[in-house]
Design an enzyme around this catalytic site. Sequence first.
Site, PDB file in Angstrom:
ATOM      1  N   THR A 164       4.803  -2.800   5.334  1.00 18.24           N
ATOM      2  CA  THR A 164       3.406  -3.596   5.486  1.00 18.24           C
ATOM      3  C   THR A 164       2.166  -2.503   5.273  1.00 18.24           C
ATOM      4  O   THR A 164       1.272  -2.683   5.053  1.00 18.24           O
ATOM      5  CB  THR A 164       3.222  -4.151   6.732  1.00 18.24           C
ATOM      6  OG1 THR A 164       3.624  -3.098   7.947  1.00 18.24           O
ATOM      7  CG2 THR A 164       4.403  -5.403   6.777  1.00 18.24           C
ATOM      8  N   TYR A 165       2.787  -1.369   5.770  1.00 17.90           N
ATOM      9  CA  TYR A 165       1.550   0.053   5.639  1.00 17.90           C
ATOM     10  C   TYR A 165       1.445   0.102   4.282  1.00 17.90           C
ATOM     11  O   TYR A 165       0.271   0.280   3.888  1.00 17.90           O
ATOM     12  CB  TYR A 165       2.402   1.150   6.418  1.00 17.90           C
ATOM     13  CG  TYR A 165       1.084   2.281   6.241  1.00 17.90           C
ATOM     14  CD1 TYR A 165       0.055   2.629   6.888  1.00 17.90           C
ATOM     15  CD2 TYR A 165       1.708   3.337   5.349  1.00 17.90           C
ATOM     16  CE1 TYR A 165      -0.626   3.571   6.786  1.00 17.90           C
ATOM     17  CE2 TYR A 165       0.909   4.417   5.021  1.00 17.90           C
ATOM     18  CZ  TYR A 165      -0.325   4.660   5.807  1.00 17.90           C
ATOM     19  OH  TYR A 165      -0.987   5.520   5.922  1.00 17.90           O
ATOM     20  N   SER A 166       2.530   0.125   3.494  1.00 14.65           N
ATOM     21  CA  SER A 166       2.408   0.473   1.987  1.00 14.65           C
ATOM     22  C   SER A 166       1.805  -0.662   1.236  1.00 14.65           C
ATOM     23  O   SER A 166       0.753  -0.375   0.414  1.00 14.65           O
ATOM     24  CB  SER A 166       3.895   0.491   1.327  1.00 14.65           C
ATOM     25  OG  SER A 166       4.530   1.759   1.714  1.00 14.65           O
ATOM     26  N   THR A 226      -0.805  -2.514   2.751  1.00 18.18           N
ATOM     27  CA  THR A 226      -2.235  -2.067   2.739  1.00 18.18           C
ATOM     28  C   THR A 226      -2.872  -1.179   1.893  1.00 18.18           C
ATOM     29  O   THR A 226      -4.097  -1.099   1.318  1.00 18.18           O
ATOM     30  CB  THR A 226      -2.402  -1.676   4.115  1.00 18.18           C
ATOM     31  OG1 THR A 226      -2.046  -0.535   4.855  1.00 18.18           O
ATOM     32  CG2 THR A 226      -2.061  -2.738   5.274  1.00 18.18           C
ATOM     33  N   LYS A 227      -1.976   0.030   1.741  1.00 15.88           N
ATOM     34  CA  LYS A 227      -2.399   1.265   0.886  1.00 15.88           C
ATOM     35  C   LYS A 227      -2.546   1.038  -0.564  1.00 15.88           C
ATOM     36  O   LYS A 227      -3.350   1.294  -1.382  1.00 15.88           O
ATOM     37  CB  LYS A 227      -1.644   2.399   1.411  1.00 15.88           C
ATOM     38  CG  LYS A 227      -1.846   3.014   2.690  1.00 15.88           C
ATOM     39  CD  LYS A 227      -3.289   3.361   3.030  1.00 15.88           C
ATOM     40  CE  LYS A 227      -3.615   3.969   4.056  1.00 15.88           C
ATOM     41  NZ  LYS A 227      -5.134   4.482   4.415  1.00 15.88           N
TER      42      LYS A 227
END
Length: 288
Positions: free
Chosen positions: A154-156, A158-159
């Site tokens: 999920t972090y990836s 967003t980025k």
Amino acid sequence: MKNTESKCILITGASSGFGKLITEKLIENNHIVFAALRGGESRGKEIFSHLPNHPKLHFVDLDLLDENSIKASVTQVEKIVGKKLDVLINNAGVGVVGPLELQTIQQLRNQFEVNFFGPVQMIQVFLPFLRVAKGRIINITSMAAFTTFPFFGTYSATKHALDILTESLYYDLIEFEIKVCSVQPGAFKTNFNNSVQIADTGQNSHYYQKKTLAFAKFIQLVKNKFEKDPQVVVHKVASLCEAQYVPIQVRLGQDAKMNWFFRKLLPTNFLVRLQNWFYNKWIFKSDL
């Protein structure tokens, strides 16, 4: 070649990590800096107490989870320099990692709000100022924008969203002579790994208990052994504020460059299986 003329620069997430260090470097380079952070001037003066009442350092009260706060930041800048901004640096970010099943929808929404929708709104509200200055937008993403790791999905996401938006902005803004750049750092010594939230709630958390414990130890190992001097990123971002040529993407750190190389070299199916073998051997082994 650099343009050493003093510029008006706004940077988000100025309270710590890359944001604080970049702010200090930009002040050192004689730029007018709007350091955006929650708490505004009162908190800013505490964090930057070593720069008391610096005439070129201004604080903007900004909460990227609050649309009204984003809109109000425009007024704060306009009161001091008018409707002109040379550089917008979208640096603020948060990290929630862990199995998708254990991340709440609210955690996901907040992560996207800060890492993607917040920067999008900052670009929207400041584009009139950037258009006047023929300025530039620098988005700090991550090597996780083009490659991902266990529990980083999920972090990836967003980025990657901010990364690909940066590329799209090139087409939108080239006619206005506004430059755009996505900076993709690898692992550097900031407080990111200290502030990362590892999701471990939910009725099915026991399925992932062994892996999440090993993952937490791995994060600590990276922090202690592998993170590099953040000044590499600081100096690069500062130079991008002044350089005549601005690339659309910049990868910083050997880990980022290596991951980019292998992602381009190897077929995805093979790469994913190879990485899974590596992760199970080195990250999730019980004696890490």
